[in-house]
Design a protein around this motif. Structure first.
Motif, PDB file in Angstrom:
ATOM      1  N   LYS A  47      37.326  37.681  41.734  1.00 52.76           N
ATOM      2  CA  LYS A  47      37.009  36.287  41.411  1.00 52.76           C
ATOM      3  C   LYS A  47      36.384  36.231  40.025  1.00 52.76           C
ATOM      4  N   TYR A  48      36.420  35.052  39.423  1.00 54.10           N
ATOM      5  CA  TYR A  48      35.660  34.837  38.201  1.00 54.10           C
ATOM      6  C   TYR A  48      34.445  33.987  38.550  1.00 54.10           C
ATOM      7  N   CYS A  49      33.490  33.894  37.625  1.00 46.90           N
ATOM      8  CA  CYS A  49      32.153  33.359  37.917  1.00 46.90           C
ATOM      9  C   CYS A  49      32.159  31.944  38.495  1.00 46.90           C
ATOM     10  N   SER A  50      32.864  31.019  37.877  1.00 44.58           N
ATOM     11  CA  SER A  50      32.820  29.635  38.367  1.00 44.58           C
ATOM     12  C   SER A  50      33.503  29.509  39.732  1.00 44.58           C
ATOM     13  N   GLU A  51      34.432  30.392  40.020  1.00 49.40           N
ATOM     14  CA  GLU A  51      35.081  30.404  41.330  1.00 49.40           C
ATOM     15  C   GLU A  51      34.078  30.834  42.412  1.00 49.40           C
ATOM     16  N   ARG A  52      33.207  31.788  42.073  1.00 45.73           N
ATOM     17  CA  ARG A  52      32.159  32.207  43.007  1.00 45.73           C
ATOM     18  C   ARG A  52      31.206  31.044  43.300  1.00 45.73           C
ATOM     19  N   VAL A  53      30.780  30.348  42.260  1.00 49.46           N
ATOM     20  CA  VAL A  53      29.857  29.225  42.428  1.00 49.46           C
ATOM     21  C   VAL A  53      30.496  28.139  43.292  1.00 49.46           C
ATOM     22  N   ALA A  54      31.735  27.804  43.014  1.00 49.35           N
ATOM     23  CA  ALA A  54      32.420  26.757  43.780  1.00 49.35           C
ATOM     24  C   ALA A  54      32.532  27.141  45.249  1.00 49.35           C
TER      25      ALA A  54
END
Length: 123
Positions: free
Chosen positions: A76-83
C-alpha cells in the motif's frame, strides 16, 4: 511514516524541516474506543513482515496516470493506509485509493466530523 524504506515509526522531528509541509487533522467526535482501535490498526501494520510494509511503487504509476487499479496487491501507499483506517474506524465514505490531496479535500469537506488542528510550514 511511509517512504521508500517502508512503513515504520519515526520521530516527527524528521519531518519538521523546511522541505516538508505538514497538516494536522482530528476527528472531532472520536470516542476513546475509536482512538484505541486507530492505534491498534497502526501497530498491527507496523508489526507486519517487511514486504507488506513496503511502499507501493506500482501504485504511484497508477496515481500519476489516473489509472487507480494499477497497483501492487501486496503493498500500500501512505494515503491508502490512512483511508483504510478512516473507513474501518470512523466508517468514512472515502475512496479506497485517495491521493494526499484528496484526503485533504475530504477532511476540509467534512467540517462537522474533522477539524484542522494546525500546520507545520517553514519558509
Amino acid at each position: 511514516t511511509q517512504n521508500f524504506n517502508g512503513f515504520k515509526k519515526v520521530n516527527i522531528g524528521k519531518y519538521m524541516q523546511p522541505q516538508y509541509h505538514l497538516k494536522f487533522f482530528r476527528c472531532k467526535k472520536a470516542t476513546q474506543e475509536q482512538l484505541i482501535e486507530w492505534i491498534r490498526l497502526i501497530n498491527a501494520e507496523l508489526n507486519m513482515v517487511w514486504w507488506k510494509k513496503r511502499y507501493d511503487f506500482l501504485g504511484i504509476v497508477g496515481q500519476l496516470t489516473h489509472i487507480r487499479w494499477i497497483q501492487s496487491p501486496f503493498s500500500k501507499y501512505c494515503s491508502e493506509r490512512v483511508a483504510g483506517h478512516l473507513r474501518e474506524v470512523f466508517k468514512a465514505n472515502i475512496s479506497k485509493r485517495p491521493t494526499p490531496s484528496e484526503l485533504n479535500t475530504y477532511f476540509r469537506n467534512n467540517p462537522d466530523t474533522y477539524e484542522l488542528m494546525g500546520y507545520f510550514w517553514e519558509d
